[in-house]
Design an enzyme around this catalytic site. Structure first.
Site, PDB file in Angstrom:
ATOM      1  N   ARG A  12      -6.511  -7.796  -1.331  1.00 25.00           N
ATOM      2  CA  ARG A  12      -7.151  -8.166  -0.052  1.00 25.00           C
ATOM      3  C   ARG A  12      -7.873  -9.505  -0.200  1.00 25.00           C
ATOM      4  NH1 ARG A  12     -11.789  -6.187   0.692  1.00 25.00           N
ATOM      5  NH2 ARG A  12     -11.302  -4.008   0.249  1.00 25.00           N
ATOM      6  N   TYR A  35      -2.830 -18.235  25.826  1.00 23.45           N
ATOM      7  CA  TYR A  35      -2.041 -17.034  25.537  1.00 23.45           C
ATOM      8  C   TYR A  35      -2.814 -15.794  26.014  1.00 23.45           C
ATOM      9  CZ  TYR A  35       0.153 -13.390  22.735  1.00 23.45           C
ATOM     10  OH  TYR A  35       0.776 -12.231  22.332  1.00 23.45           O
ATOM     11  N   ASP A  48      -4.768 -23.955  19.183  1.00 21.43           N
ATOM     12  CA  ASP A  48      -3.659 -23.046  18.884  1.00 21.43           C
ATOM     13  C   ASP A  48      -2.382 -23.887  18.934  1.00 21.43           C
ATOM     14  OD1 ASP A  48      -1.528 -21.229  19.079  1.00 21.43           O
ATOM     15  OD2 ASP A  48      -2.750 -19.727  20.103  1.00 21.43           O
ATOM     16  N   LYS A  68       5.911 -16.689  15.450  1.00 17.32           N
ATOM     17  CA  LYS A  68       6.782 -17.486  16.316  1.00 17.32           C
ATOM     18  C   LYS A  68       7.589 -18.485  15.464  1.00 17.32           C
ATOM     19  CE  LYS A  68       4.532 -14.983  19.204  1.00 17.32           C
ATOM     20  NZ  LYS A  68       3.355 -15.417  19.942  1.00 17.32           N
TER      21      LYS A  68
HETATM   22  C1  LIG Z   1       1.984 -14.859  20.067  1.00 18.89           C
HETATM   23  C2  LIG Z   1       0.853 -15.784  20.238  1.00 18.89           C
HETATM   24  C3  LIG Z   1      -0.428 -15.473  19.746  1.00 18.89           C
HETATM   25  C4  LIG Z   1      -0.763 -14.141  19.120  1.00 18.89           C
HETATM   26  O1  LIG Z   1      -0.103 -13.962  17.928  1.00 18.89           O
HETATM   27  P1  LIG Z   1       0.371 -12.545  17.320  1.00 18.89           P
HETATM   28  O2  LIG Z   1       1.048 -12.927  16.078  1.00 18.89           O
HETATM   29  O3  LIG Z   1       1.270 -11.925  18.350  1.00 18.89           O
HETATM   30  O4  LIG Z   1      -0.871 -11.744  17.129  1.00 18.89           O
HETATM   31  C5  LIG Z   1      -1.426 -16.425  19.868  1.00 18.89           C
HETATM   32  N1  LIG Z   1      -1.190 -17.609  20.474  1.00 18.89           N
HETATM   33  C6  LIG Z   1       0.014 -17.933  20.960  1.00 18.89           C
HETATM   34  C7  LIG Z   1       0.214 -19.260  21.606  1.00 18.89           C
HETATM   35  C8  LIG Z   1       1.075 -17.044  20.863  1.00 18.89           C
HETATM   36  O5  LIG Z   1       2.272 -17.380  21.362  1.00 18.89           O
END
Ligand SMILES: *Cc1c(COP(=O)(O)O)cnc(C)c1O
Length: 391
Positions: free
Chosen positions: A56, A109, A181, A206
């Protein structure tokens, strides 16, 4: 030659964090092994072997990924989490206190908005959502309690673009932390830290992972004090990326440069095709000159990504018919994988956003979001063509 001397993005994506170990007894693996061990034995009570104690806190496979992702974002430090939202939760917990205020983009998001509105509100963190495409709008929303500005560019699903360096200047002038982000463009096309951001957030689920087979999140930054706090909270909260998922993400990210080039090429071709189609009323893609912030997108990044949105004629049921007729492009939430994914935000990813708010920001009932995969683009266009005949 050490990896720090390897400047090219594709080179770093392949080699950073995975330099072969030639020390005595090591095997020179060119791929970092999956270190499944949850604990690490030591010969001296006070000295953990190579710094490892318990997975961890620190794990060699996760560490390799953290090093690689930091190299790709031009960051000094990286941390990998079990999901994008796990990274976000750790960030907010580590850097904020009850009573703190966030200025956030109103086109974030959905899961990030939910985390702010339904979870952190219970811990006394207040958020003001503003249209961050207007730099002065962001500045006006700053209050004495503001600690952090949170943006996403381009946004989802409307692909609005924020001026990252202008907002970074406002953040710096007010002693605030700017979080960006960067999931939609990935570090291949945009490096927010170089533009003045303090922390980059990723959902590595992604483009970074890229194959729709592993959830993950990451935080990348240069500030040592924040890094120490984040690392402490990563261990204390425990939402870490597993060794196997770290391996899958390492494997996926090696082809990020290749994939992003092809995602973008396909997105351009599809955007061009849709722009000329009589049943398509609007195409939103930052790479198009018709996009209101095309010049800004071009100036602050090296590309426009693989996600585009468009509206078709008719009603929501026409949009449903069109989506259900597609055969190659999968009707699914998420984005950034090698396979093309398409969805109807008003009913799927953004269904939790009230209709009035959706209409106000421009998410109509026939707005469709497409994540262009890396298939042969003619197959994707033929698929769109046949499905549009049913509208
Ligand atoms: C999918 C997504 C998230 C969240 O991520 P997870 O891996 O699904 O928890 C945050 N920001 C953006 C822009 C996303 O597309």
């Amino acid at each position: 030659m050490s990896i720090s001397q390897l400047q090219g993005f594709a080179t770093k994506a392949i080699h950073a964090g995975e330099e072969p170990d030639f020390r005595d007894g090591a095997t020179g693996d060119v791929v970092v092994p999956v270190h499944l061990s949850t604990t690490f034995a030591r010969t001296k009570v006070k000295t953990p072997t190579a710094g490892y104690e318990y997975t961890r806190s620190l794990n060699p496979t996760r560490k390799a990924l953290e090093t690689k992702l930091a190299a790709l974002e031009n960051a000094n430090y990286g941390l990998a989490f079990a999901s994008g939202l796990a990274a976000e939760t750790t960030l907010l917990t580590a850097l904020l206190r009850s009573g703190d205020h966030i200025v956030a983009f109103d086109d974030l998001y959905g899961g990030t908005k939910r985390l702010f509105n339904n979870v952190f509100v219970n811990y006394g963190v207040e958020v003001t959502f503003v249209d961050a495409t207007g730099v002065s709008t962001v500045e006006k929303a700053i209050k004495p309690a503001t600690r952090l500005i949170w943006i996403e560019s381009p946004s989802n699903p409307l692909l609005k673009v924020c001026d990252i360096s202008a907002i970074a200047k406002i953040a710096a002038a007010n002693g605030l932390i700017l979080v960006v982000d960067n999931t939609f463009l990935s570090p291949y096309f945009q490096k927010p830290l170089d533009l003045g951001a303090d922390v980059v957030v990723h959902s590595s689920t992604k483009y970074i992972g890229g194959h729709s087979d592993v959830l993950g999140g990451a935080l990348l930054l240069n500030n040592h004090e924040y890094y120490e706090k984040l690392q402490y909270h990563q261990n204390a909260i425990g939402a870490v990326l597993s060794p196997f998922d770290s391996y899958l993400t390492l494997r996926g990210v090696k082809t990020l440069a290749l994939r992003m080039r092809q995602h973008q090429q396909n997105a351009f071709r599809i955007a061009d095709y849709l722009s000329k189609h009589p049943k398509v009323t609007r195409v939103i893609y930052p790479g198009l000159e018709t996009h209101p912030q095309h010049a800004l997108a071009k100036a602050q990044g090296t590309g426009f990504g693989g996600v585009l949105s468009f509206e078709i004629v008719g009603s929501q049921s026409d949009a449903e018919v069109f989506l259900e007729k597609l055969r190659v492009i999968a009707l699914a939430e998420s984005l950034g994988g090698v396979e093309s994914l398409i969805e109807l935000p008003s009913v799927m990813t953004h269904s939790s956003v009230p209709k009035e708010v959706r209409e106000q920001v421009g998410i109509s009932d026939t707005l469709i979001r497409l994540s262009a995969g890396v298939e042969d683009v003619d197959d994707l266009i033929n698929d769109l063509e046949q499905a549009l005949t049913h509208v």
